[in-house]
Design a protein around this motif. Structure first.
Motif, short mmCIF file in Angstrom:
data_model
loop_
_atom_site.label_atom_id
_atom_site.label_comp_id
_atom_site.label_asym_id
_atom_site.label_seq_id
_atom_site.Cartn_x
_atom_site.Cartn_y
_atom_site.Cartn_z
N ALA A 1 0.83 -1.20 0.00
CA ALA A 1 0.00 0.00 0.00
C ALA A 1 0.87 1.26 0.00
CB ALA A 1 -0.92 -0.01 1.21
N THR A 2 2.00 1.20 0.69
CA THR A 2 2.90 2.35 0.72
C THR A 2 3.45 2.65 -0.67
OG1 THR A 2 3.52 1.85 3.01
CG2 THR A 2 5.00 3.27 1.76
N VAL A 3 3.74 1.60 -1.45
CA VAL A 3 4.24 1.80 -2.81
C VAL A 3 3.22 2.59 -3.62
CG1 VAL A 3 4.88 0.65 -4.95
CG2 VAL A 3 5.69 -0.24 -2.78
N LEU A 4 1.94 2.21 -3.54
CA LEU A 4 0.92 2.93 -4.28
C LEU A 4 0.74 4.35 -3.76
CD1 LEU A 4 0.33 0.01 -5.28
CD2 LEU A 4 -2.09 0.61 -5.26
N ALA A 5 0.89 4.51 -2.44
CA ALA A 5 0.69 5.83 -1.85
C ALA A 5 1.80 6.81 -2.21
CB ALA A 5 0.57 5.70 -0.33
N VAL A 6 3.01 6.32 -2.50
CA VAL A 6 4.12 7.23 -2.81
C VAL A 6 4.26 7.47 -4.30
CG1 VAL A 6 5.39 6.54 -0.76
CG2 VAL A 6 5.85 5.38 -2.92
N MET A 7 3.42 6.85 -5.12
CA MET A 7 3.52 7.09 -6.56
C MET A 7 3.20 8.55 -6.90
SD MET A 7 2.04 3.68 -8.41
CE MET A 7 2.50 4.41 -9.97
N GLY A 8 2.12 9.07 -6.32
CA GLY A 8 1.76 10.46 -6.55
C GLY A 8 2.84 11.42 -6.11
N PRO A 9 3.33 11.30 -4.86
CA PRO A 9 4.44 12.17 -4.44
C PRO A 9 5.69 12.02 -5.30
CG PRO A 9 3.40 11.17 -2.53
CD PRO A 9 2.78 10.53 -3.73
N GLY A 10 5.97 10.81 -5.78
CA GLY A 10 7.14 10.63 -6.64
C GLY A 10 7.02 11.41 -7.93
N ILE A 11 5.86 11.29 -8.59
CA ILE A 11 5.64 12.04 -9.83
C ILE A 11 5.61 13.54 -9.55
CG2 ILE A 11 4.01 12.44 -11.72
CD1 ILE A 11 3.13 9.52 -11.38
N GLY A 12 4.93 13.92 -8.47
CA GLY A 12 4.88 15.34 -8.12
C GLY A 12 6.25 15.91 -7.81
N ALA A 13 7.11 15.11 -7.15
CA ALA A 13 8.45 15.59 -6.83
C ALA A 13 9.27 15.83 -8.09
CB ALA A 13 9.16 14.57 -5.93
N VAL A 14 9.14 14.96 -9.09
CA VAL A 14 9.87 15.14 -10.35
C VAL A 14 9.40 16.43 -11.05
CG1 VAL A 14 10.27 14.18 -12.64
CG2 VAL A 14 10.34 12.69 -10.63
N ILE A 15 8.07 16.60 -11.09
CA ILE A 15 7.55 17.81 -11.76
C ILE A 15 7.98 19.07 -11.01
CG2 ILE A 15 5.43 19.02 -12.37
CD1 ILE A 15 4.12 16.31 -12.83
N ALA A 16 7.88 19.04 -9.69
CA ALA A 16 8.30 20.20 -8.90
C ALA A 16 9.79 20.47 -9.07
CB ALA A 16 7.97 19.97 -7.42
N TYR A 17 10.57 19.40 -9.16
CA TYR A 17 12.02 19.54 -9.38
C TYR A 17 12.30 20.25 -10.70
CZ TYR A 17 16.79 17.90 -10.37
OH TYR A 17 18.11 17.81 -10.71
N VAL A 18 11.57 19.87 -11.75
CA VAL A 18 11.74 20.50 -13.06
C VAL A 18 11.30 21.97 -13.01
CG1 VAL A 18 10.96 20.46 -15.47
CG2 VAL A 18 11.51 18.32 -14.31
N VAL A 19 10.18 22.24 -12.31
CA VAL A 19 9.69 23.62 -12.20
C VAL A 19 10.72 24.49 -11.47
CG1 VAL A 19 7.94 25.08 -11.10
CG2 VAL A 19 7.26 23.00 -12.32
N VAL A 20 11.30 23.98 -10.38
CA VAL A 20 12.32 24.75 -9.65
C VAL A 20 13.53 25.00 -10.53
CG1 VAL A 20 13.95 24.67 -7.72
CG2 VAL A 20 11.57 24.00 -7.36
N ALA A 21 13.95 23.98 -11.29
CA ALA A 21 15.09 24.17 -12.19
C ALA A 21 14.78 25.24 -13.23
CB ALA A 21 15.44 22.84 -12.86
N ALA A 22 13.54 25.24 -13.78
CA ALA A 22 13.16 26.25 -14.77
C ALA A 22 13.15 27.65 -14.15
CB ALA A 22 11.79 25.91 -15.34
N LEU A 23 12.63 27.77 -12.93
CA LEU A 23 12.64 29.07 -12.26
C LEU A 23 14.06 29.53 -11.96
CD1 LEU A 23 9.65 28.53 -9.78
CD2 LEU A 23 9.68 30.00 -11.80
N MET A 24 14.92 28.58 -11.58
CA MET A 24 16.32 28.91 -11.36
C MET A 24 16.98 29.38 -12.66
SD MET A 24 17.67 28.57 -8.29
CE MET A 24 17.64 27.67 -6.75
#
Length: 585
Positions: free
Chosen positions: A143-166
């Motif tokens: 269940a934890t694997v399924l629960a962290v899928m959203g945060p994992g994808i969100g973290a990648v997108i947020a990482y890209v957004v921060v890099a773009a803002l930088m």
């Protein structure tokens, strides 16, 4: 295809990856919503430093008449993003709980349904402790694997957004951000592989220890009577120490992953701030941009730490997935062929070619052997709990639909489970036969004294496995349950082995009366039961050596006479020993 027991679609357990994919596809809507919410939350965090820099540079630094209006506008934007982030956090937490609970109960249902399909083969293929660990601990990991899928994808997108803002501030700072995750993967990847190995070993030992404590508690009365409690307790302590040491190994790896998860993002924050401060001193970035860089670096800690946690949880989850898939891959001892035949009409002969035993419909038949395991093996073949060529009405048992066999042929042994609940429910099982029928079955099994001795009669609570009953009481309750089921064919294994001679004689008479006109088999060497049987099969080396009535075999078979006489001697001469055994049970 839906599972008939749980109304649940059959899982794809051909590999751990396929099982995970099956779980994801069953909850893809909830996972998608969770991904959108957590992505919005993380991107919203990244927007706060940007809005703050605009507030400083545009709202405070222009020095013209529009400063107040601009400042209020950016402040309102900051307030709006803050409120939106708060709402997203609340909704995301609710959705994440739904994902986790849905995944846990889905896996639990799958494991329980397969345990039911395994039936009597379950204890021979996996320990009770391991099955419980799989259905609880491993289900939580999956269940934890399924629960962290959203945060994992969100973290990648947020990482890209921060890099773009930088990148809008400085290409150099953006390059440092982009190097962050690859470096983390290089440092933490080996630790995650190590964690996977030690976690798998820990889970295996945990299941084995859970099985041992279950056996210890279940046999506590017997261990006390035999003086073996201290020995088994020492074994449990030894196993517990070994599990603790394995837990230390897991903790050592986990501590390093946790330390790197906190330390590395902080290190990147320091590097970014040092570079940004130098650039601000040189006039390459504004004060607002310097504040934004600090905010971006602080926000970057969230997605980077999240990615580390995702890797950690995913590694642990794979251990749970492999254990579940391994359990689902267990096959019953007898598989139900899809090209099945219908069961024969009532009053058909059951025949076991391996032993030569034939059961005449409507008779009480006894199986006698110097080795009780041999007669028990015949019963298992005739009830289709082991592979054999046994036939019913000329049709092989393994060609008859398993549901029909289980409905019409019931095996009653002394290891059958007793579930916790009121005594009435324990005897009635899945049926609702009414109080009168339950009372008749209890009377036939000579168990009325049990009901009278309990404080609330039929409403008295019975512990799991009947632990608040003696061995003889449990045996009679199991027999009452089997008699209440009233199957066409009842196969009883040593139904009176734990009772005294007086009770055994009464059970023999009542059993014959209760099962009049129905096919009944008992495995026993008790003269009290044998004397009531219509037919007795004397087994030698697992084969029928002689068939007849009890008195005929006594007169004609010396081996049978010696075996049964020894049983009679045990009844008369060793009654105190039997009483001690009964007390221990």
């Amino acid at each position: 295809m839906l599972d008939s027991q749980m109304n649940l679609e059959a899982p794809d357990y051909r590999s751990p990856e396929r099982y995970l994919l099956w779980m994801i596809t069953r909850q893809w809507r909830q996972i998608a919503v969770d991904t959108i919410l957590v992505t919005g939350q993380m991107v919203g965090l990244a927007l706060v430093p940007y809005l703050l820099s605009r507030t400083i540079d545009d709202g405070l630094g222009s020095g013209n008449s529009t400063t107040s209006a601009t400042l209020l506008g950016w402040i309102a934007a900051l307030l709006g993003v803050g409120l939106l982030n708060a709402w997203l956090a609340i909704m995301r937490h609710r959705t994440m709980i739904r994902v986790r609970m849905g995944a846990i109960f889905r896996t639990v249902h799958v494991v329980v349904a397969h345990a039911m399909r395994l039936g009597a083969a379950l204890p021979r293929k996996v320990t009770v402790g391991e099955a419980v660990t799989i259905g609880t601990g491993d289900a939580g990991l999956i269940a934890t694997v399924l629960a962290v899928m959203g945060p994992g994808i969100g973290a990648v997108i947020a990482y890209v957004v921060v890099a773009a803002l930088m990148l809008s501030v400085s290409p150099l700072l953006a390059a440092v951000v982009l190097l962050c995750v690859p470096l983390l993967a290089a440092l933490i990847g080996p630790l995650l592989r190590r964690l996977h190995a030690v976690e798998a070993a820990y889970r295996e030992q945990q299941g084995a220890l859970a099985a041992r404590i279950g056996d210890l508690v279940g046999g506590l009365r017997i261990l006390n009577g035999l003086g073996g409690k201290a020995v088994f307790a020492q074994r449990y302590r030894s196993g517990s120490r070994a599990l603790r040491e394995e837990g230390y190994r897991v903790g050592a790896v986990t501590s390093w992953i946790g330390a790197l998860g906190v330390g590395l993002p902080t290190l990147f924050l320091a590097v970014l701030m040092w570079l940004a401060a130098r650039m601000a001193a040189q006039g390459d970035v504004t004060v607002g941009e310097l504040v934004a860089v600090y905010g971006y670096a602080a926000v970057l800690v969230v997605p980077v730490s999240t990615l580390i946690d995702v890797g950690y949880d995913f590694s642990r989850g794979l251990v749970g997935v492999r254990r579940v898939v391994s359990f689902l891959g267990l096959d019953p001892d007898t598989s139900d062929r899809r090209t099945t035949s219908d069961a024969p009409a009532a009053s058909s002969v059951l025949h076991d070619p391996d032993s030569g035993v034939k059961l005449v419909p409507g008779e009480l038949t006894a199986l006698v052997s110097a080795r009780p395991a041999e007669s028990a093996a015949v019963v298992e073949r005739l009830s289709r709990f082991t592979e054999s060529t046994a036939a019913w009405g000329g049709v092989r048992l393994d060609e008859i639909a398993l549901e029909q066999v289980r409905e019409r042929i019931v095996i009653a042994d002394n290891e059958a489970d007793l579930f916790a609940g009121a005594l009435r429910d324990v005897v009635a099982g899945r049926r609702d036969p009414g109080d009168e029928a339950v009372a008749r079955a209890v009377e036939a099994a000579m168990a009325r004294d049990i009901v009278d001795a309990l404080p609330r009669g039929f409403d008295s609570p019975i512990d799991a496995q009947g632990r608040n009953l003696s061995g003889g009481q449990r045996q009679r309750i199991r027999l009452a349950r089997a008699l209440l089921a009233d199957p066409e064919v009842l196969l009883a294994v040593e139904p009176t082995s734990a009772v005294d001679a007086h009770t055994e004689a009464a059970i023999a008479d009542r059993l014959r009366a209760a099962r009049a006109g129905r096919t009944t088999v008992v495995t026993t060497s008790s003269p009290l039961l044998l004397d009531r049987a219509d037919t007795v099969h004397f087994l030698v080396d697992g084969r029928v050596a002689a068939t007849g009535s009890h008195h005929e075999l006594l007169a004609e078979q010396s081996g049978y006479r010696q075996l049964v006489s020894r049983g009679a001697d045990n009844e008369n001469d060793h009654a105190p020993t039997r009483l001690i055994k009964e007390t221990i049970r």
